[in-house]
Design a protein around this motif. Structure first.
Motif, PDB file in Angstrom:
ATOM      1  N   ALA A  11       0.816  -1.217   0.000  1.00  0.00           N
ATOM      2  CA  ALA A  11       0.000   0.000   0.000  1.00  0.00           C
ATOM      3  C   ALA A  11       0.849   1.265   0.000  1.00  0.00           C
ATOM      4  CB  ALA A  11      -0.928   0.001   1.218  1.00  0.00           C
ATOM      5  N   PRO A  18      -0.721   6.145  -0.601  1.00  0.00           N
ATOM      6  CA  PRO A  18      -1.564   4.951  -0.734  1.00  0.00           C
ATOM      7  C   PRO A  18      -2.844   5.184  -1.553  1.00  0.00           C
ATOM      8  CG  PRO A  18      -1.959   6.005   1.384  1.00  0.00           C
ATOM      9  CD  PRO A  18      -0.969   6.869   0.659  1.00  0.00           C
ATOM     10  N   VAL A  22      -4.901   1.913  -2.905  1.00  0.00           N
ATOM     11  CA  VAL A  22      -6.125   1.485  -2.224  1.00  0.00           C
ATOM     12  C   VAL A  22      -7.306   1.491  -3.196  1.00  0.00           C
ATOM     13  CG1 VAL A  22      -7.772   2.104  -0.400  1.00  0.00           C
ATOM     14  CG2 VAL A  22      -5.299   2.207   0.048  1.00  0.00           C
ATOM     15  N   ALA A  25      -7.208  -1.501  -5.348  1.00  0.00           N
ATOM     16  CA  ALA A  25      -7.634  -2.705  -4.621  1.00  0.00           C
ATOM     17  C   ALA A  25      -9.158  -2.790  -4.571  1.00  0.00           C
ATOM     18  CB  ALA A  25      -7.050  -2.678  -3.202  1.00  0.00           C
ATOM     19  N   LEU A  39      -3.926  -5.474   2.134  1.00  0.00           N
ATOM     20  CA  LEU A  39      -3.232  -4.198   1.969  1.00  0.00           C
ATOM     21  C   LEU A  39      -2.196  -4.063   3.072  1.00  0.00           C
ATOM     22  CD1 LEU A  39      -6.180  -1.826   1.062  1.00  0.00           C
ATOM     23  CD2 LEU A  39      -4.021  -1.929  -0.175  1.00  0.00           C
ATOM     24  N   VAL A  46      -3.912   3.659   5.648  1.00  0.00           N
ATOM     25  CA  VAL A  46      -4.604   2.769   4.712  1.00  0.00           C
ATOM     26  C   VAL A  46      -6.102   2.715   5.043  1.00  0.00           C
ATOM     27  CG1 VAL A  46      -4.756   0.399   3.840  1.00  0.00           C
ATOM     28  CG2 VAL A  46      -2.512   1.412   4.327  1.00  0.00           C
ATOM     29  N   ILE A  60     -11.115  -7.405   1.447  1.00  0.00           N
ATOM     30  CA  ILE A  60      -9.926  -6.576   1.709  1.00  0.00           C
ATOM     31  C   ILE A  60      -9.596  -6.632   3.195  1.00  0.00           C
ATOM     32  CG2 ILE A  60      -8.934  -4.235   1.675  1.00  0.00           C
ATOM     33  CD1 ILE A  60     -10.437  -3.600  -0.804  1.00  0.00           C
ATOM     34  N   VAL A  62      -6.433  -5.334   6.101  1.00  0.00           N
ATOM     35  CA  VAL A  62      -5.287  -4.443   6.246  1.00  0.00           C
ATOM     36  C   VAL A  62      -4.262  -5.092   7.169  1.00  0.00           C
ATOM     37  CG1 VAL A  62      -4.501  -2.147   6.950  1.00  0.00           C
ATOM     38  CG2 VAL A  62      -6.760  -2.431   5.910  1.00  0.00           C
ATOM     39  N   SER A  86       6.506  -2.289   4.510  1.00  0.00           N
ATOM     40  CA  SER A  86       5.390  -2.931   3.815  1.00  0.00           C
ATOM     41  C   SER A  86       5.916  -3.999   2.857  1.00  0.00           C
ATOM     42  CB  SER A  86       4.582  -1.873   3.057  1.00  0.00           C
ATOM     43  OG  SER A  86       5.431  -1.131   2.195  1.00  0.00           O
TER      44      SER A  86
END
Lengths: 342, 342
Positions: A11, A18, A22, A25, A39, A46, A60, A62, A86
């Motif tokens: 992300a 991001p 995002v 996604a 993510l 995020v 989804i 995180v 990340s």
């Protein structure tokens, strides 16, 4: 398709992170019910982005990663030291089979190093190549290697030809894809040392459709589906292709804006020209896959927007569903058997 | 300018010989009083073509050569055996100082071999490069080497950088031309073995304006005047550049012809677009010179028409008048002195 394909998405990577990541996604999960995006990035940031959208909640998740690998960092050092980035966290998820694939718009160098060091190569694959798709007059070709391995050996290129063929056949649906090696002429005796040594090996290779040399001028025509070359040459091809197209189109645009007459003309052709140019946009196929790893790693452009991120995620779904890695493993094992027999 | 520049022109080389070649010669002498063209080829055929035109009689001579080297022939064999070919006879004239330069649209391989074997290298020049001019957004750059020497050594590239700089400064009038080496990134540690070894040598070179690496995507922008690379890479750049431009323009043309609306639009932009495209045509600068020889050898496209032949002849005049070879000799001698001191 009961089991979802899980993609760890960086992300924080790229110029538009991001926000666009995002967004990509969200667009991807809306289009593909069989996709679960994880993510990976600074959780608060995020989640704040995610809050802007409605989307199928189960698709989804995180994963917090407080650190980020910047573009300028020395790749090996960054991957080794930034355990909480990340990129390292997402790649580790692929290694631990908590994700099937990894997508990032971040530092190419770090993605290449991280893919090999953390995710690891398929046993028998000598060097995983970066294999972007490039648009041609006939559709699309795969360019292996375009950035992972300069100063290559002939055996690397033979494996890339095989892996590129498997990719084109399974992901792009091209039956018996035509494989060619980039050369400075068509005659078999032409070329530099690498090409001269690789040519007979490709010719002898049973499981690919080798059509011989391709001169760079015929790459845009789509004369071959799988274009094999050392990564130095591949990188030059990829970048020159983009640079030439960009420069020419900007020249055309300037011309169209040069007088009242041409401006009126421009209005009349605008829509058609824009459609033509869209058909010539590689982003519709997703990012550049690094193939030959125990999982899939996809690098998108650093300036990738939501559309490219979305397409890269869908590309991962197809890669997993078509069992491309299993086919690569089978092909590499067959090679070992051939060698053992010989 | 009392003394004429003498160019031996291969009347039999290329797809359009002798028609377009003879026409190009006529056009060149009409434009340049200081030029004497020696048309080398089958005398009867050449004279028949010449008879179609009026031109200053003292500026074109015909030299009989009954034989022709065909494109498909093995270059070394052809040059060795076909003593009566237009190419061997013309190159011999340069060797014997009966001509200052040689222009041909014939077999590239034979021109490269013949240039080195018959005309010979300037003392101290390790490998003469093929150095075509390529159009850019800003004007034109020289690409050395684009076809003569694959698998090169760092010292070759350093000499090409010097010779390319001399060419651009004297023929194209670019003061202190910017030299860059083709690379896969801008950082000094990037590149394949050849680039890594060559980079510090170029950096240390006092008589060029080295600006570092250039990524292929920036070549079309004209970010460097002298672009240095191994001939394998250079050939890929040259051909991909041509191929991409051709493919894109044909896509644009197809779009313009796709409907009545776009056809009307096309009429309105036609002239302006055609002017833009002309400015992007390398043929206006002549052919690709093979530099570092005891004389000048210029290779035009195999499908060269009169315009390109004419411009190549004028390019030879400028090369001779600006004493480019004397400047190359001085530069190479300075190098030897530097080495002796070191």
């Amino acid at each position: 398709m009961s089991e979802k394909v899980i993609v760890a998405l960086d992300a924080m990577g790229g110029d538009n992170a991001p926000v666009e990541i995002v967004k990509g996604a969200v667009e991807a999960v809306k289009e593909e019910a069989g996709l679960l995006v994880k993510l990976v990035g600074r959780e608060e940031q995020v989640r704040a982005e995610l809050a802007k959208y409605t989307y199928p909640q189960g698709q989804i998740e995180v994963v917090d990663a407080p650190d980020v690998i910047e573009t300028g960092e020395q790749p090996v050092m960054a991957i080794r030291r930034k355990k909480d980035s990340s990129m390292v966290r997402a790649l580790t998820m692929v290694k631990e089979k908590k994700a099937d694939a990894f997508v990032s718009a971040g530092s190419s160098g770090a993605i290449l190093v991280g893919g090999q060091v953390i995710v690891g190569r398929i046993r028998g694959v000598e060097r995983p190549p970066m294999a972007p798709l490039i648009p041609t007059a006939k559709g699309v070709s795969i360019l292996v290697d375009s950035g992972a391995n300069v100063d290559s050996r002939p055996s690397f290129l033979v494996q890339w030809a095989k892996m590129g063929s498997i990719y084109m056949e399974n992901i792009m649906g091209i039956k018996n894809p035509k494989v060619a090696i980039v050369n400075v002429g068509l005659e078999e005796e032409k070329g530099n040392q690498l090409v001269k040594e690789t040519y007979p090996l490709l010719k002898a290779c049973k499981d690919i459709n080798f059509i011989g040399s391709i001169e760079a001028r015929n790459i845009p025509n789509g004369d071959a589906d799988v274009i094999v070359c050392d990564a130095f040459v591949g990188n030059v091809i990829l970048k020159l292709y983009e640079g030439t197209a960009k420069m020419l189109l900007s020249k055309v645009k300037t011309t169209l804006m040069s007088s009242l007459k041409t401006k009126i003309g421009a209005l009349l052709i605008k829509n058609s020209l824009s459609d033509t140019m869209k058909s010539f946009d590689a982003k519709q196929y997703g990012g550049a896959p690094l193939i030959g790893l125990n999982g899939l790693v996809v690098k998108t452009h650093g300036n990738a927007k939501a559309m490219e991120v979305k397409n890269s995620l869908l590309q991962c779904v197809k890669f997993q569903r078509e069992k491309v890695n299993e086919k690569i493993i089978a092909s590499i094992s067959a090679e070992k058997l051939d060698e053992a027999e010989a």
